[in-house]
Design an enzyme around this catalytic site. Sequence first.
Site, mmCIF file in Angstrom:
data_model
loop_
_atom_site.group_PDB
_atom_site.id
_atom_site.type_symbol
_atom_site.label_atom_id
_atom_site.label_comp_id
_atom_site.label_asym_id
_atom_site.label_seq_id
_atom_site.Cartn_x
_atom_site.Cartn_y
_atom_site.Cartn_z
ATOM 1 N N GLY A 1 33.338 32.399 37.738
ATOM 2 C CA GLY A 1 32.254 31.581 37.118
ATOM 3 C C GLY A 1 33.016 30.908 35.907
ATOM 4 O O GLY A 1 32.946 29.882 35.558
ATOM 5 N N GLU B 1 34.585 27.900 37.639
ATOM 6 C CA GLU B 1 33.538 27.132 37.972
ATOM 7 C C GLU B 1 33.004 26.399 36.760
ATOM 8 O O GLU B 1 32.575 25.143 36.866
ATOM 9 C CB GLU B 1 32.336 27.980 38.697
ATOM 10 C CG GLU B 1 32.869 28.579 39.949
ATOM 11 C CD GLU B 1 31.740 29.499 40.734
ATOM 12 O OE1 GLU B 1 31.786 30.607 39.905
ATOM 13 O OE2 GLU B 1 31.186 29.349 41.609
HETATM 14 N N1 CAA Z 1 32.386 40.656 33.916
HETATM 15 C C1 CAA Z 1 32.111 41.804 32.970
HETATM 16 N N2 CAA Z 1 33.135 42.292 32.171
HETATM 17 C C2 CAA Z 1 34.265 41.668 32.352
HETATM 18 C C3 CAA Z 1 34.770 40.666 33.380
HETATM 19 C C4 CAA Z 1 33.571 40.261 33.867
HETATM 20 N N3 CAA Z 1 33.641 39.202 34.795
HETATM 21 N N4 CAA Z 1 35.729 40.582 33.289
HETATM 22 C C5 CAA Z 1 36.505 41.257 32.215
HETATM 23 N N5 CAA Z 1 35.559 42.070 31.810
HETATM 24 C C6 CAA Z 1 35.576 43.295 30.848
HETATM 25 C C7 CAA Z 1 36.142 44.451 31.353
HETATM 26 O O1 CAA Z 1 35.404 45.120 32.127
HETATM 27 C C8 CAA Z 1 36.717 45.213 30.248
HETATM 28 O O2 CAA Z 1 35.767 45.628 29.376
HETATM 29 P P1 CAA Z 1 35.825 47.186 29.290
HETATM 30 O O3 CAA Z 1 37.011 47.271 28.347
HETATM 31 O O4 CAA Z 1 34.462 47.437 28.432
HETATM 32 O O5 CAA Z 1 36.011 47.931 30.467
HETATM 33 C C9 CAA Z 1 37.432 43.989 29.294
HETATM 34 O O6 CAA Z 1 36.492 42.809 29.914
HETATM 35 C C10 CAA Z 1 38.848 43.700 29.433
HETATM 36 O O7 CAA Z 1 38.951 43.447 30.727
HETATM 37 P P2 CAA Z 1 40.262 44.278 31.472
HETATM 38 O O8 CAA Z 1 40.280 45.812 30.908
HETATM 39 O O9 CAA Z 1 40.087 44.408 33.043
HETATM 40 O O10 CAA Z 1 41.548 43.367 31.205
HETATM 41 P P3 CAA Z 1 42.752 42.989 32.019
HETATM 42 O O11 CAA Z 1 43.514 42.338 31.334
HETATM 43 O O12 CAA Z 1 43.327 44.455 32.509
HETATM 44 O O13 CAA Z 1 42.387 42.172 33.306
HETATM 45 C C11 CAA Z 1 41.367 40.643 34.328
HETATM 46 C C12 CAA Z 1 41.746 41.143 33.046
HETATM 47 C C13 CAA Z 1 42.176 40.331 35.657
HETATM 48 C C14 CAA Z 1 40.429 38.984 34.142
HETATM 49 C C15 CAA Z 1 40.183 41.517 35.054
HETATM 50 O O14 CAA Z 1 39.239 41.768 33.861
HETATM 51 C C16 CAA Z 1 39.332 41.016 36.072
HETATM 52 O O15 CAA Z 1 39.536 41.168 37.144
HETATM 53 N N6 CAA Z 1 38.038 40.332 35.769
HETATM 54 C C17 CAA Z 1 37.071 39.899 36.554
HETATM 55 C C18 CAA Z 1 37.265 38.712 37.164
HETATM 56 C C19 CAA Z 1 36.188 38.370 38.385
HETATM 57 O O16 CAA Z 1 36.339 39.229 39.162
HETATM 58 N N7 CAA Z 1 35.659 37.388 38.059
HETATM 59 C C20 CAA Z 1 34.611 36.870 39.164
HETATM 60 C C21 CAA Z 1 33.181 37.477 38.563
HETATM 61 S S1 CAA Z 1 31.873 37.012 39.606
HETATM 62 C C22 CAA Z 1 31.637 35.644 39.444
HETATM 63 O O17 CAA Z 1 31.982 34.798 38.644
HETATM 64 C C23 CAA Z 1 30.310 35.164 40.361
HETATM 65 C C24 CAA Z 1 30.310 33.530 40.370
HETATM 66 O O18 CAA Z 1 30.855 32.674 41.174
HETATM 67 C C25 CAA Z 1 29.057 32.862 39.441
#
Ligand code: CAA
Length: 258
Positions: free
Chosen positions: A109, A112
């Site tokens: 998102g 997006e």
């Molecule tokens: N939603 C909720 N929480 C999120 C998040 C998300 N999309 N991305 C990161 N966070 C949170 C993590 O859970 C973490 O919180 P906690 O410390 O409470 O566990 C905090 O942010 C820090 O994240 P990381 O510890 O994972 O940080 P990192 O540096 O190790 O990794 C990252 C960074 C690669 C961005 C990883 O956080 C990640 O892969 N995030 C998810 C990315 C993702 O899949 N996005 C798509 C979401 S679905 C969507 O967007 C649908 C749509 O089309 C509308």
Amino acid sequence: MTTYENILTRVEGRAGVAQLNRPRALNALNRELMTELMTALEAFDADPAVGCMVVAGNDRAFAAGADIKAMAAATPAQMMTGSFIDLWDRLHHISKPVIAAVSGFALGGGCELAMACDMIIASETAQFGQPEINLGVIPGAGGTQRLTLAVGKALAMEMVLNGRTLSAEEALRAGLINRVYPVEVYLEEAIRLANAIAARAPVAVRLAKEAVNASFEMSLRAGLDHERRLFYLLFSTDDQKEGMDAFINKRPAHWRGQ
Ligand code: CAA
């Protein structure tokens, strides 16, 4: 003045700046944040002191996507009735230009949201991607549509099917973004660009945005007709008379916004 909990807003010059502010969740886009963002952008749109807007995150993350924790247990009906993504459509009705200033993660998102803006200015650390496939879903806020229009089918398929991310340089080469700057200055540069646009004839800026965006929705014939009508319409403005008179008389134009 409205107070927000998930974003920070300010006006710099004539640029309205909205900064996503859930740093501990990498600016994950939950309903509350998106509602506040849309409300802030609508307020800027209605404010004559603002001519252009910037949406930014922080240096580490523009936004790491929709909030996975908020939607993990949702049913389709809850996603639908909770307007989880529908409220993003409000961005479509903003008439002034919106520039995304992206540093760090612009994933799911987040990517997006940046693509739904009119231009993207990035820092060298920006990463663009649609990793929803890793969560067992697909992009739901324009990632299969706007990304494909911007970068073409080949790259869009790689990103959407296999979670490939693009560096800022790759995104620039692919035509997804406008410019890349060092992280120390990307936001300042985005605000500078917003102020440069805000200094132009406001009605023409508004119709220029409308006309370019219409090219995504219309056939070429319908788009050309639409553009021509908007072009003719601008001859009803004082600013058209002023702009052309200023050119002919070799002086700077003074826009009145009417
Ligand atoms: N939603 C909720 N929480 C999120 C998040 C998300 N999309 N991305 C990161 N966070 C949170 C993590 O859970 C973490 O919180 P906690 O410390 O409470 O566990 C905090 O942010 C820090 O994240 P990381 O510890 O994972 O940080 P990192 O540096 O190790 O990794 C990252 C960074 C690669 C961005 C990883 O956080 C990640 O892969 N995030 C998810 C990315 C993702 O899949 N996005 C798509 C979401 S679905 C969507 O967007 C649908 C749509 O089309 C509308």
